[in-house]
Design a protein around this motif. Sequence first.
Motif, mmCIF file in Angstrom:
data_model
loop_
_atom_site.group_PDB
_atom_site.id
_atom_site.type_symbol
_atom_site.label_atom_id
_atom_site.label_comp_id
_atom_site.label_asym_id
_atom_site.label_seq_id
_atom_site.Cartn_x
_atom_site.Cartn_y
_atom_site.Cartn_z
ATOM 1 N N THR A 3 0.847 -1.180 0.000
ATOM 2 C CA THR A 3 0.000 0.000 0.000
ATOM 3 C C THR A 3 0.882 1.228 0.000
ATOM 4 O O THR A 3 1.839 1.297 0.761
ATOM 5 C CB THR A 3 -0.890 0.006 1.260
ATOM 6 N N PRO A 4 0.591 2.219 -0.843
ATOM 7 C CA PRO A 4 1.446 3.408 -0.894
ATOM 8 C C PRO A 4 1.474 4.130 0.453
ATOM 9 O O PRO A 4 0.474 4.199 1.142
ATOM 10 C CB PRO A 4 0.751 4.274 -1.954
ATOM 11 N N ASP A 5 2.675 4.636 0.822
ATOM 12 C CA ASP A 5 2.790 5.396 2.069
ATOM 13 C C ASP A 5 1.990 6.680 1.962
ATOM 14 O O ASP A 5 1.844 7.250 0.892
ATOM 15 C CB ASP A 5 4.261 5.752 2.331
ATOM 16 N N ALA A 6 1.531 7.137 3.120
ATOM 17 C CA ALA A 6 0.767 8.385 3.137
ATOM 18 C C ALA A 6 1.688 9.556 2.841
ATOM 19 O O ALA A 6 2.866 9.552 3.199
ATOM 20 C CB ALA A 6 0.123 8.552 4.497
ATOM 21 N N LEU A 7 1.153 10.564 2.189
ATOM 22 C CA LEU A 7 1.892 11.803 1.948
ATOM 23 C C LEU A 7 1.668 12.744 3.121
ATOM 24 O O LEU A 7 0.661 12.625 3.837
ATOM 25 C CB LEU A 7 1.402 12.445 0.642
ATOM 26 N N PRO A 8 2.556 13.730 3.316
ATOM 27 C CA PRO A 8 2.373 14.647 4.447
ATOM 28 C C PRO A 8 1.204 15.603 4.227
ATOM 29 O O PRO A 8 0.907 15.989 3.090
ATOM 30 C CB PRO A 8 3.708 15.411 4.482
ATOM 31 N N GLY A 9 0.557 15.982 5.329
ATOM 32 C CA GLY A 9 -0.497 16.990 5.257
ATOM 33 C C GLY A 9 -1.870 16.417 4.961
ATOM 34 O O GLY A 9 -2.005 15.336 4.406
ATOM 35 N N THR A 10 -2.887 17.168 5.336
ATOM 36 C CA THR A 10 -4.268 16.790 5.028
ATOM 37 C C THR A 10 -4.529 17.015 3.545
ATOM 38 O O THR A 10 -4.183 18.062 3.011
ATOM 39 C CB THR A 10 -5.240 17.674 5.854
ATOM 40 N N ALA A 11 -5.134 16.014 2.906
ATOM 41 C CA ALA A 11 -5.403 16.126 1.473
ATOM 42 C C ALA A 11 -6.653 16.969 1.239
ATOM 43 O O ALA A 11 -7.730 16.460 0.929
ATOM 44 C CB ALA A 11 -5.558 14.744 0.857
ATOM 45 N N GLU A 12 -6.525 18.268 1.437
ATOM 46 C CA GLU A 12 -7.641 19.196 1.220
ATOM 47 C C GLU A 12 -7.064 20.588 1.049
ATOM 48 O O GLU A 12 -5.990 20.896 1.578
ATOM 49 C CB GLU A 12 -8.606 19.153 2.410
ATOM 50 N N SER A 13 -7.774 21.425 0.304
ATOM 51 C CA SER A 13 -7.279 22.791 0.160
ATOM 52 C C SER A 13 -7.617 23.581 1.429
ATOM 53 O O SER A 13 -8.654 23.365 2.070
ATOM 54 C CB SER A 13 -7.866 23.457 -1.081
ATOM 55 N N TYR A 14 -6.734 24.484 1.763
ATOM 56 C CA TYR A 14 -6.942 25.335 2.946
ATOM 57 C C TYR A 14 -8.237 26.128 2.803
ATOM 58 O O TYR A 14 -8.974 26.329 3.763
ATOM 59 C CB TYR A 14 -5.736 26.270 3.069
ATOM 60 N N TRP A 15 -8.527 26.549 1.588
ATOM 61 C CA TRP A 15 -9.723 27.367 1.359
ATOM 62 C C TRP A 15 -10.994 26.545 1.589
ATOM 63 O O TRP A 15 -11.960 27.041 2.174
ATOM 64 C CB TRP A 15 -9.730 27.934 -0.066
ATOM 65 N N MET A 16 -10.983 25.304 1.122
ATOM 66 C CA MET A 16 -12.152 24.442 1.314
ATOM 67 C C MET A 16 -12.311 24.105 2.792
ATOM 68 O O MET A 16 -13.432 24.048 3.315
ATOM 69 C CB MET A 16 -11.997 23.154 0.501
ATOM 70 N N ASP A 17 -11.198 23.880 3.459
ATOM 71 C CA ASP A 17 -11.241 23.445 4.852
ATOM 72 C C ASP A 17 -11.731 24.544 5.787
ATOM 73 O O ASP A 17 -12.378 24.262 6.794
ATOM 74 C CB ASP A 17 -9.835 22.984 5.270
ATOM 75 N N THR A 18 -11.418 25.789 5.459
ATOM 76 C CA THR A 18 -11.703 26.876 6.402
ATOM 77 C C THR A 18 -12.932 27.701 6.019
ATOM 78 O O THR A 18 -13.243 28.677 6.712
ATOM 79 C CB THR A 18 -10.476 27.810 6.516
#
Length: 510
Positions: A3-18
Amino acid sequence: MTTPDALPGTAESYWMDTAPGPRWPRLEADTTADVVVIGAGMAGLSTAWELIRAGRNVAVLEADRVAAGVSGYTTAKLTAAHSLVYERLRRTRGKEGARAYARSQQGAVEQVAAVAAELGIDCDIERSSALTFTTDPHQRAMFEAEAEAAAEAGLDADFVTGTDLPFPVSAAVRVGNQARFHPRKYLLALADDITARGGVIHERTRVTGLTEGSPCKVTTEQGVTVSAADVVVATHYPVFDRALHFARLSPRRELVVAAPLPASEAPEHMYITDDMGKRSVRTAPFDEGRRLLIVTGESFTPGTGDSRERFLRLDGWMHEHFRVGATAYRWAAQDNEASDGVPLVGPFHPGARHVYVATGFGGWGMSGGAMAGQLLAAELTGAEPEWASLYDPRRLWSTVREGSALLQQQADVARHFVGDRLKSTHVDSVTDIAPGSGAVVRVEGRRCAVYRDEEGTAHAVSARCTHLGCLVAFNQAETAWECPCHGSRFGIDGEVLHGPALRPLPPRSI
Ligand code: FES
């Protein structure tokens, strides 16, 4: 198989998240409007807002959610400084063309600032300079020429060699009086104002048909129609193509990583360079004492390889050059570059009387979208800004001057259409696909796009893009199928994530 290793950070745009948005209803019954705007991103909402202010009755139809497509994943620079553009414009469109471009793009920056102030929108808008730089000393003369051309075009521009970046540069063009903002906060407030003034917005309403006439009719995938005197297609990549626009647009995907850093160490201005496969830097308000550093780069054609290595390279560059904390977010943006580098905004095709298009903003869709709103609203209400001809999609000169770019784009499409069918990277059997991975595999003579989820269940859809039939490829870092020809993107079950494709990839049993 791993299984591919996770990449760093939340997979979402800052604009969408906030900035989560309210939901607007799906269109359920036939209706009428003066103008239908297809697409609720920066260009579509800016156009709708300007038209409503001019007294038009407007309906906005959005296939997904308001400001959740390209406009929710931008780096949100509001600027007339579009890398090295003015020297090229001066050569190809003359001094007046360069001046018109500068006036219209700077006007768009000022318009967004004015609208935000008038409506009291708290969208973190901040003024700063925008700098295009290089670390290559051999490019100094090119940057001097660009600074001179940008100043001649009317911008507050000059050549500099010093910046507040934490590493040396060889040359830079600085353009003052630019801005950055939170695009979702701005656009959601604009959408609210549109409905408050009597406009209507419908989400989850994908338009699949357009009949030109008096009136025009648009049809949704639910079979509902809207009749309107005029139609504006503002869907990033046009979902209808009646003028071979797809031959003049090149899709490009760019990755974004973001991490907090102490406010005292945040660069004050916005930066961009074409060095290292492109790097763009800006900051945004984050939390007490810190700002969010947002770095964009690793430009590539969708469907041409996995983003994983590119994300890691970009993240490594950010951590190497800035004293940031842990990566907080990662996301990707998609742009369409017009073959002559100038957006296509205006009548859709040479015979169009009531259908308009806005596309080809390159990486500059915030100022470009606001400019398109001003331009299209003016054209639909009988006015014509002096810079309208610069952006006119019917411009004939470009087929001559863009010749090599057009040929290259079509050669790329032909290569993907034919060559991808022979790709050695396609696997021979579904059993070769690891959990969390996807690949194209031939099953009973048909190319299938197969994704195996973490539990091992295979999801199979047709590998043939529903736009014009190129083969899709899997982007593992973003868990999506991508078409290299014109940039359509699909989810693992075939749903359309990004046009120009209108129809999902049909399911396959394997
Ligand atoms: Fe055009 Fe896929 S996007 S063929």
